[in-house]
Design an enzyme around this catalytic site. Structure first.
Site, PDB file in Angstrom:
ATOM      1  N   LYS A  30       0.845  -1.204   0.000  1.00  0.00           N
ATOM      2  CA  LYS A  30       0.000   0.000   0.000  1.00  0.00           C
ATOM      3  C   LYS A  30       0.875   1.248   0.000  1.00  0.00           C
ATOM      4  O   LYS A  30       1.925   1.295   0.659  1.00  0.00           O
ATOM      5  CB  LYS A  30      -0.921  -0.030   1.222  1.00  0.00           C
ATOM      6  CG  LYS A  30      -1.982   1.078   1.228  1.00  0.00           C
ATOM      7  CD  LYS A  30      -2.924   0.899   2.411  1.00  0.00           C
ATOM      8  CE  LYS A  30      -4.006   1.973   2.461  1.00  0.00           C
ATOM      9  NZ  LYS A  30      -4.921   1.792   3.610  1.00  0.00           N
ATOM     10  N   SER A 105      -9.693   1.780   2.651  1.00  0.00           N
ATOM     11  CA  SER A 105      -8.840   2.548   1.759  1.00  0.00           C
ATOM     12  C   SER A 105      -7.785   1.704   1.037  1.00  0.00           C
ATOM     13  O   SER A 105      -7.099   2.195   0.142  1.00  0.00           O
ATOM     14  CB  SER A 105      -8.122   3.653   2.562  1.00  0.00           C
ATOM     15  OG  SER A 105      -7.282   3.098   3.569  1.00  0.00           O
ATOM     16  N   SER A 129     -10.108  -0.669   6.839  1.00  0.00           N
ATOM     17  CA  SER A 129      -9.532  -0.442   5.515  1.00  0.00           C
ATOM     18  C   SER A 129      -8.810  -1.639   4.911  1.00  0.00           C
ATOM     19  O   SER A 129      -8.393  -1.574   3.754  1.00  0.00           O
ATOM     20  CB  SER A 129      -8.570   0.757   5.560  1.00  0.00           C
ATOM     21  OG  SER A 129      -9.279   1.947   5.777  1.00  0.00           O
TER      22      SER A 129
END
Length: 425
Positions: A30, A105, A129
Site C-alpha cells: 500500500k 482505503s 480499511s
C-alpha cells in the site's frame, strides 16, 4: 499503472533475499508504507514526488523473507475513504465486480490480489480499511491486534487506531504473510512482545469443533437481506463442523461510528499538520507571507482530506474538546468493555464484514455520510484494539462478493485464523 484496474500508483519491482518463506512470491505494498528509493504518495498530490530514504519495518521483513515487491498499491488519499475513489491518481475498479468500488482505503491492495497482479499484499486498517476491500473483492484480509505489527514507516493518519496487515487469496496465505511482518520493533514504541513467536499459518486447521461463536445482534440487524443470508449460511456450515453459535449483545457499538470519526479526524488534524510545504508536501512558494504560502501548499489536499482535517480541528478546538473528543474517548472505553465482557463467554465473535455488497462507482462521492455509516461493523474492532479477519462468504445479486468477519480477543489472531479457515472451506 495497471491498465485494467488502476490498482498500482507506482509499478517498480524490488527484489528480496534469494531465499526465505516468501521466496518467489510477489507482494503489492500500500502506498502509505515507506519504501526506500520508491515513490510513496499516500494517494495524494501532496506527496506526488516524495521518495522515502528508508524502508518501513514491514518492508524490511518482506525483503528478508525473499518476497518480490511489484509496486505501490493505489489507495484513498491518506487512507481517508472506503471506496478508493478519493485517490489523486484515479479510482480503482473492482476486478471481482466490474463497475463497482473495490472498497477502501486499501482498495488497490485488494484489487491487485483479486486480479492476480500480486500473490499477496499489505494494507493498513484504521477503521476497516483491510477488511472492507477484502470483503468487496472476495479475498482474505487480516486486521491484527494493535501493537502486533510495527507501524514504523507507515505514514500516519490516526496513530491510535491503525495497523498494517495482510491481504491474500486464502486464509493460510494471509497467515503466512502475518508470520513474516509481525513481532516487536525497537523503532515503534507501540509494538508489543505478545505473539512474537507465534506460527499463525499453522493455526489454519479448519477445526472449529468445540468453538463458541458469538453473534452480536447489533452488527447483523443493519445488513442487507442477501448479506444476512450468506452470513447465516456460513454460521450453519460452522455449526455442522462442531461450532456452537449464540447471540450476544454489544450495546456500545451503537455509538462506535460517531466515536471513531471524532477520534480519527482529530488525530488526522494533528498528523497532517506537518504537510505545510516546508517540512513535507508541495511547496506553496516563497512569495508573500508564510500564511499565504502555507495555505497554497494545503490546496494539494483533496476534498475528503480537507473535510476531515476541518472536522478534526473543530473537535479539538477550545470549548469543544470536552464536548466531542473526550466523549468519543469515553465511548471507546465502553466499546472495549463490551468486547471484554463478550469474550468471557465466547471464543470469537462473527458478523457480516460489510452490511452491503460493493457500491456502484460514484455513489458515495455525492454522500460522504453513506461512506462513513458503511463502516459500522468494522470500526468497533479498531476502537477496541482487537484482531479480526474477513473471509469470503459467497456472492449476492448475481455475482457481488460479500465477506464474513471474525473478531478475537487481543492477540487472539490464531483463533480468528482457525475459524476463518473453517469458514473458507
Amino acid at each position: 499503472m495497471s491498465a485494467d484496474h488502476n490498482a498500482f500508483i507506482t509499478e517498480e519491482t524490488v527484489e528480496g533475499a534469494a531465499d526465505g518463506p516468501l521466496a518467489d512470491r510477489t507482494v503489492a505494498v500500500k502506498d502509505n508504507i515507506s519504501t526506500e528509493g520508491v515513490r510513496t504518495t499516500c494517494g495524494s498530490e501532496m506527496l506526488e514526488d516524495y521518495v522515502p530514504p528508508y524502508d518501513a519495518t514491514v518492508v524490511e521483513r518482506l525483503k528478508d523473507a525473499g518476497a518480490t515487491i511489484v509496486g505501490k498499491a493505489n489507495m484513498d488519499e491518506f487512507g481517508m475513504g472506503s471506496t478508493t475513489e478519493t485517490s489523486a491518481f484515479g479510482p480503482v475498479e473492482n476486478p471481482a465486480a466490474p463497475g463497482r468500488v473495490p472498497g477502501g482505503s486499501s482498495g488497490g491492495s485488494a484489487a491487485a490480489v483479486a486480479a492476480g497482479e500480486a500473490d499477496l499484499a499489505l494494507g493498513s486498517d484504521t477503521g476497516g480499511s483491510i477488511r472492507n476491500p477484502a470483503a468487496f473483492c472476495g479475498v482474505v484480509g487480516i486486521k491484527p491486534t494493535y501493537g502486533l505489527v510495527s507501524r514504523y514507516g507507515l505514514v500516519a493518519y490516526a496513530n491510535s487506531l491503525e495497523q498494517i496487515g495482510p491481504l491474500a487469496p486464502t486464509v493460510e496465505e494471509a497467515a503466512e504473510l502475518l508470520d513474516v511482518i509481525s513481532g516487536p520493533d525497537p523503532n515503534d514504541a507501540t509494538s508489543r512482545e505478545e505473539g512474537a513467536d507465534s506460527d499463525y499459518a499453522s493455526a489454519a486447521t479448519n477445526d472449529v469443533d468445540g468453538t463458541t461463536i458469538g453473534v452480536p445482534t447489533e452488527l447483523v440487524e443493519g445488513a442487507d437481506e442477501g448479506v444476512r443470508e450468506r452470513f447465516e449460511a456460513t454460521l450453519d456450515d460452522l455449526e455442522s463442523k462442531g461450532a456452537t453459535v449464540e447471540e450476544v449483545s454489544l450495546p456500545s457499538v451503537e455509538h462506535a461510528v460517531e466515536a471513531y470519526y471524532v477520534i480519527a479526524m482529530s488525530e488526522a488534524s494533528s498528523n497532517l499538520a506537518r504537510f505545510d510545504g516546508v517540512r513535507y508536501g508541495k511547496s506553496g512558494g516563497f512569495e508573500g507571507n508564510w500564511n499565504e504560502a502555507f495555505s497554497e501548499s494545503r490546496e494539494a489536499f483533496g476534498e475528503e482530506v480537507k473535510r476531515r482535517i476541518l472536522l478534526g480541528t473543530y473537535a479539538l478546538s477550545a470549548g469543544y474538546h470536552d464536548k466531542y473528543y473526550k466523549q468519543a474517548q469515553d465511548a471507546r472505553a465502553w466499546v472495549r468493555q463490551d468486547f471484554d465482557e463478550a469474550f468471557e463467554s465466547v471464543d470469537v465473535l462473527a458478523s457480516p464484514t460489510m452490511p452491503t455488497p460493493p457500491f456502484e462507482q460514484g455513489d458515495s462521492l455525492d454522500d460522504p455520510l453513506q461512506m462513513y455509516l458503511a463502516d459500522a461493523n468494522t470500526v468497533p474492532v479498531n476502537l477496541a484494539d482487537l484482531p479480526a479477519i474477513s473471509v469470503p462468504a459467497g456472492e449476492v445479486d448475481g455475482g457481488l462478493p460479500v465477506g464474513v468477519q471474525f473478531i478475537g480477543p487481543a492477540f487472539g489472531e490464531a483463533d480468528v485464523i482457525r475459524v476463518g479457515s473453517a469458514a473458507e472451506n
